[in-house]
Design a protein around this motif. Structure first.
Motif, mmCIF file in Angstrom:
data_model
loop_
_atom_site.group_PDB
_atom_site.id
_atom_site.type_symbol
_atom_site.label_atom_id
_atom_site.label_comp_id
_atom_site.label_asym_id
_atom_site.label_seq_id
_atom_site.Cartn_x
_atom_site.Cartn_y
_atom_site.Cartn_z
ATOM 1 N N MET A 1 0.856 -1.159 0.000
ATOM 2 C CA MET A 1 0.000 0.000 0.000
ATOM 3 C C MET A 1 0.908 1.229 0.000
ATOM 4 N N HIS A 2 0.624 2.151 -0.878
ATOM 5 C CA HIS A 2 1.446 3.358 -1.009
ATOM 6 C C HIS A 2 0.555 4.580 -0.822
ATOM 7 N N LEU A 3 0.861 5.403 0.170
ATOM 8 C CA LEU A 3 0.095 6.612 0.467
ATOM 9 C C LEU A 3 0.990 7.824 0.266
ATOM 10 N N THR A 4 0.394 8.930 -0.173
ATOM 11 C CA THR A 4 1.146 10.168 -0.327
ATOM 12 C C THR A 4 0.363 11.328 0.267
ATOM 13 N N MET A 5 1.084 12.350 0.671
ATOM 14 C CA MET A 5 0.494 13.606 1.127
ATOM 15 C C MET A 5 1.296 14.729 0.483
ATOM 16 N N THR A 6 0.623 15.543 -0.315
ATOM 17 C CA THR A 6 1.292 16.668 -0.943
ATOM 18 C C THR A 6 0.513 17.942 -0.663
ATOM 19 N N ASN A 7 1.237 18.947 -0.231
ATOM 20 C CA ASN A 7 0.675 20.268 0.021
ATOM 21 C C ASN A 7 1.788 21.264 -0.287
ATOM 22 N N ALA A 8 1.752 21.834 -1.480
ATOM 23 C CA ALA A 8 2.821 22.732 -1.914
ATOM 24 C C ALA A 8 2.896 23.988 -1.058
ATOM 25 N N ASP A 9 1.750 24.472 -0.588
ATOM 26 C CA ASP A 9 1.748 25.682 0.237
ATOM 27 C C ASP A 9 2.493 25.468 1.554
ATOM 28 N N ALA A 10 2.370 24.283 2.123
ATOM 29 C CA ALA A 10 3.042 23.972 3.383
ATOM 30 C C ALA A 10 4.372 23.247 3.166
ATOM 31 N N ASN A 11 4.783 23.085 1.891
ATOM 32 C CA ASN A 11 6.022 22.390 1.535
ATOM 33 C C ASN A 11 6.036 20.959 2.086
ATOM 34 N N LYS A 12 4.894 20.281 2.008
ATOM 35 C CA LYS A 12 4.781 18.894 2.463
ATOM 36 C C LYS A 12 4.680 17.986 1.251
ATOM 37 N N PHE A 13 5.670 17.138 1.087
ATOM 38 C CA PHE A 13 5.697 16.145 0.023
ATOM 39 C C PHE A 13 6.159 14.849 0.670
ATOM 40 N N ARG A 14 5.224 14.068 1.182
ATOM 41 C CA ARG A 14 5.559 12.887 1.974
ATOM 42 C C ARG A 14 4.936 11.617 1.395
ATOM 43 N N PHE A 15 5.572 10.489 1.709
ATOM 44 C CA PHE A 15 5.045 9.191 1.318
ATOM 45 C C PHE A 15 5.019 8.273 2.530
ATOM 46 N N TYR A 16 4.194 7.249 2.445
ATOM 47 C CA TYR A 16 4.101 6.224 3.491
ATOM 48 C C TYR A 16 3.763 4.912 2.806
ATOM 49 N N MET A 63 -5.919 3.652 8.475
ATOM 50 C CA MET A 63 -6.964 4.578 8.920
ATOM 51 C C MET A 63 -6.360 5.800 9.611
ATOM 52 N N GLN A 64 -5.337 5.592 10.410
ATOM 53 C CA GLN A 64 -4.662 6.699 11.091
ATOM 54 C C GLN A 64 -4.043 7.663 10.076
ATOM 55 N N LYS A 65 -3.406 7.127 9.058
ATOM 56 C CA LYS A 65 -2.748 7.975 8.056
ATOM 57 C C LYS A 65 -3.762 8.716 7.185
ATOM 58 N N THR A 66 -4.890 8.078 6.851
ATOM 59 C CA THR A 66 -5.895 8.774 6.043
ATOM 60 C C THR A 66 -6.534 9.907 6.841
ATOM 61 N N ARG A 67 -6.680 9.744 8.143
ATOM 62 C CA ARG A 67 -7.185 10.843 8.975
ATOM 63 C C ARG A 67 -6.213 12.024 9.001
ATOM 64 N N ARG A 68 -4.942 11.737 8.838
ATOM 65 C CA ARG A 68 -3.931 12.791 8.836
ATOM 66 C C ARG A 68 -3.736 13.443 7.472
ATOM 67 N N GLY A 69 -4.435 12.938 6.439
ATOM 68 C CA GLY A 69 -4.368 13.591 5.137
ATOM 69 C C GLY A 69 -3.673 12.817 4.044
ATOM 70 N N TYR A 70 -3.203 11.610 4.332
ATOM 71 C CA TYR A 70 -2.569 10.801 3.290
ATOM 72 C C TYR A 70 -3.647 10.217 2.390
ATOM 73 N N GLU A 71 -3.340 10.083 1.107
ATOM 74 C CA GLU A 71 -4.268 9.502 0.130
ATOM 75 C C GLU A 71 -3.634 8.304 -0.542
#
Length: 71
Positions: A1-16, A63-71
């Protein structure tokens, strides 16, 4: 399972990444790899006696990661 969170305004480019693997002695491992996109990130493995325990832990973590904004 590969999750990502990207928010250019906050400079967040993360994977899980979350993966279940079978151990050498009949145990099951939940391998987690996380960090900034483009890096190798951190790696951690949690070991469980049964596959169902590992799957339950993976579901809880997902479920924890999706609550935090990962897709």
């Amino acid at each position: 399972m590969h999750l990502t969170m990207t928010n250019a305004d906050a400079n967040k480019f993360r994977f899980y990444r979350i993966e279940i693997v079978r151990g050498l002695f009949g145990d099951w491992g939940l391998v987690r790899n996380w960090g900034r996109i483009g890096s190798s990130g951190q790696l951690r493995t949690a070991w469980f006696d049964t596959e169902s325990e590992a799957k339950d832990a993976r579901f809880d973590l997902h479920m924890q990661k999706t609550r935090r904004g990962y897709e």
